[in-house]
Design a protein around this motif. Structure first.
Motif: not given
Length: 788
Positions: A52-60, A97-104
């Motif tokens: 899981l992403s630990p941040v609300a918005h970010g560049r992966l 997206p099915v799974l995050a890519q690029g951004e969360v």
């Protein structure tokens, strides 16, 4: 009462209309009713857990799973690059997206999956994955989204008449606003799926889902294969409430992707904390209104802005917000009106379907406005509500909604006075001021609120259903339909309908698991339409088999088909009677078809989704609740003292199930408006993510006085047995709790001020003790309630 006992006591009674117990109740109590997680796992089954992403918005920037893969028992990590088909889910808007890519886009967004020998190992390994994420600015509130004009879908406006002129000329005018929080589904069975690879690239998916057809489509889309290669099955769910309409599809897709990568069956079962973080909730709403009215409280003009917190993607936010627009009138005629609907994009979970599907968020808006008007004029709130109702049955004026649908069957002019008498509302209301004067630190309030809820999917194409009925040579009957059983009693009602159609005891009818290889393209079990749609389809299939048997018996006895009756397990003609099983055996010997399919499409409905006008609903379900509460003006704590409900279910197919749905819906609605508070911190993390911090109602919250009465009339429309939907409408009856609390707050404020209080009660929902104290304005209490 056990089913066999009921049948023994009433051997000649039709199955429909009787309080038969839920078809799985005994097995569930005994622990013998399997759910997805109870199904025996094939040899070699592995388990998946989400990263899981630990941040609300970010560049992966990157994912380092080396530490996780080094753990004993870990087999693989699944990332976006492992998706053979479309990496974006097959949603209507195609924006997730099915799974995050690029951004969360929110805390808890799924970036990947760890596959391991056990669930415990998979979850441990998922926590060992290291993520490289560059934080980006996040939008976390409706206010922030409105300021940034951040929307998942364009705003929608519905108008009628000239609200601006009507407001300007109205004798009285009020402006105000408030907010209503979201709600966690908190189904007892969490999200779960088991993906089983089959021969020649085929798949069998066991899913706890309200929409097997959508799961089939989503899995096929992500795997890059045809729908016919994916079979999805759901025998039962341990609750859904809308939370397994789209959200279950994610679990199935993730499990299938993991199974494809490792070449083995994979189960994905979320723990409760992850379920809270990943899945969407009921949409929080905020409102701004400007209303004009006369001395009797009758509306002259209204403008209202409804702002929905949709989360980071569209999901079902469009139709949810649309239904809020459709139900902002609730039971009342809005002549000159402007309704503006904003679908706000924020960096939190993508909110989704929930019992009522936007209807509650629309209904509470007008009920709050009418409550404010009644207090401003010092009038009985019930009188103000009665003054604004749509016209009675047969009326030709004040009987068309703001979206241009005629209201032809309004029974509230009769239902509300009947409830008023049943609940002794006037006597109790008149006694409250004296009681409050004698108990200055405990203040009571009482309220009656109605509901008018439209029944049908607003997406017209979903208002269809199919079913199969098989009669075996021993006279037993198997039924399959496109609906799913989530505890609401759908399969029980369908069994009753088919039993009556064939004239056999209900014990002979078995309803089997929903499966996409039995009834294709089935709609979700949602919109309160499960029995309306699937019951009609099953009835049609059973009727075809019955007609085949009737024609056969007519040939034997030389009578007309209309002379044949099927009742009490017998086939009766003017020449005598035969056992149903004997007729079936004889018909089989003569090569008579003993199975059939059935299909049903809801009539009369149509609407223009670009203007939100037309007839989106087949009919309306009505009801009303009277609730009395008491609040402690020192602590803000409250207690619901008594609830009386009079609700319209048409001609009930199963009164026991219907009353249970009314009670359950009311209590769940009460939770939404009083105790169930979702809180996100400044980092965008949901902090109320477990039973320790998120409070659903318990048995202790149910008032000792909770009386439910059923309105005695049949549905005017041609539904199955002239019944009415019961899943969602009772939820909104709980708005009477919120209005009673606001009336108690007004009494407490007047007591503090030593004078009559005509200022609108400013209180957001849920009405937690803190918010009640803030609304009272007791010295020392915080002045302003935080936004929901």
């Amino acid at each position: 009462m056990p089913q066999a006992h009921f049948a023994e006591l009433h051997p000649d009674a039709p199955a429909s209309g009787a309080p038969h117990p839920h078809e799985s109740a005994r097995a569930q109590v005994q622990g013998a009713a399997p759910y997805v997680d109870d199904v025996s796992e094939p040899r070699g089954t592995l388990h998946a857990a989400p990263v899981l992403s630990p941040v609300a918005h970010g560049r992966l920037n990157g994912v380092d799973a080396s530490a996780a893969l080094a753990l004993p028992g870990v087999h693989a990590v699944v990332l976006a690059g492992d998706i053979p088909g479309d990496p974006v889910l097959a949603t209507f808007v195609h924006d997730e997206p099915v799974l995050a890519q690029g951004e969360v886009h929110h805390v808890g967004q799924v970036i990947g999956l760890i596959v391991a020998d056990s669930m415990r190992t998979a979850r441990q390994a998922a926590r060992a994955v290291r993520l490289d994420i560059t934080p980006l600015p996040a939008i976390l509130t409706i206010d922030d989204a409105m300021a940034a004009q951040s929307f998942v879908l364009p705003p929608v406006t519905v108008t009628r008449g000239d609200a601006t002129a009507a407001l300007a000329s109205a004798p009285h005018r009020l402006q105000g606003g408030f907010a209503v929080g979201g709600q966690e589904h908190f189904y007892l069975e969490g999200q779960v799926a088991l993906a089983l690879p089959q021969e020649q690239g085929q798949w069998h998916i066991l899913s706890s889902t309200q929409h097997p057809g959508e799961v089939q489509h989503w899995v096929a889309h992500a795997l890059g294969i045809a729908n016919h290669a994916v079979r999805v099955e759901c025998r039962r769910m341990g609750g859904g409430f809308g939370g397994k309409e789209t959200q279950a599809g994610h679990m199935a897709v993730w499990a299938a992707l993991a199974a494809r990568k490792v070449g083995a069956p994979v189960k994905l079962r979320l723990d409760r904390d992850d379920d809270f973080l990943i899945t969407g909730k009921r949409h929080p709403f905020a409102y701004r209104y400007d209303v004009g009215f006369d001395d009797h409280g009758r509306l002259h003009g209204l403008t209202i802005d409804m702002m929905a917190n949709c989360g980071w993607s569209a999901d079902l936010s469009g139709p949810v917000a649309d239904r809020a627009v459709f139900h902002v009138d609730n039971a009342y005629f809005l002549g000159d009106v402007v309704v503006r609907s904003y679908r706000c994009r924020t960096n939190v979970q993508s909110h989704t379907a929930f019992r009522g599907f936007g209807g509650p968020q629309g209904v509470i808006a007008i009920e709050a406005i009418l409550g404010d008007i009644a207090r401003a004029l010092a009038l009985d709130p019930l009188a103000v509500r009665m003054a604004n109702l749509y016209g009675p049955r047969g009326a030709t004026e004040r009987n068309v909604t703001h979206y241009q649908m005629p209201v032809e069957d309004n029974i509230l002019h009769e239902l509300l006075p009947k409830l008023e008498l049943l609940a002794q509302y006037q006597r109790r209301k008149e006694a409250i001021p004296s009681w409050n004067a004698a108990h200055p630190h405990l203040q009571r309030g009482i309220a009656i609120t109605p509901v008018k809820f439209g029944i049908s999917f607003t997406a017209t194409q979903f208002n269809q259903a199919g079913a199969l009925v098989h009669v075996y040579t021993d006279g037993s009957v198997q039924v399959n339909h496109g609906g799913t059983e989530m505890g609401q009693g759908l399969n029980t009602k369908v069994a009753q309908i088919v039993a009556d159609e064939l004239g056999v005891p209900m014990a002979l009818v078995l309803v089997t698991a929903a499966a996409t290889d039995k009834v294709p393209n089935a709609s979700a079990t949602a919109a309160s339409s499960g029995t309306d749609l699937n019951g009609k389809a099953a009835q049609a299939a059973a009727r075809t088999v019955r007609d085949n048997l009737a024609a056969f018996v007519c040939g034997l006895d030389g009578c007309g088909a209309g002379a044949v009756e099927f009742r009490h397990g017998k086939v009766v003609t003017p020449k005598g009677e035969r056992d149903f099983a004997a007729v079936v055996q004889q018909a089989y010997a003569n090569r008579i078809q003993l199975w059939s399919d059935g299909f049903y499409r809801t009539p009369k409905i149509h609407y223009d989704k670009t203007t939100l006008t037309g007839r989106p609903f087949f009919y309306f379900a009505y009801g009303a609740a009277c609730t009395e509460v008491a609040i402690d003006t020192f602590t803000g704590e409250y207690r619901v003292l008594a609830v009386d409900i009079l609700h319209d279910v048409g001609r009930s197919i199963n009164p026991a199930i219907d009353i249970g749905q009314i009670e359950g819906g009311f209590i769940q609605g009460m939770g939404w408006l009083t105790t169930e508070e979702l809180a996100w911190n400044a980092k965008g993390e949901l902090t109320t993510k477990a039973p320790s911090t998120y409070k659903i109602p318990t048995a202790a919250d149910v008032p000792a006085h909770l009386h439910v009465h059923l309105w005695p009339e049949a549905n005017a429309e041609d539904t199955v047995h002239r019944s009415k939907a019961v899943g969602e409408p009772p939820f909104m009856l709980a708005i009477s709790v919120w209005e009673a609390l606001r009336n108690a707050v007004a009494a407490a404020r007047a007591d503090l001020a030593g004078a009559e209080d005509r200022v609108p009660v400013q209180m957001d929902a849920p009405a937690t003790p803190e918010r009640i104290l803030w609304a009272i304005g007791r010295p020392g209490a915080q002045e302003k309630s935080p936004s929901s």
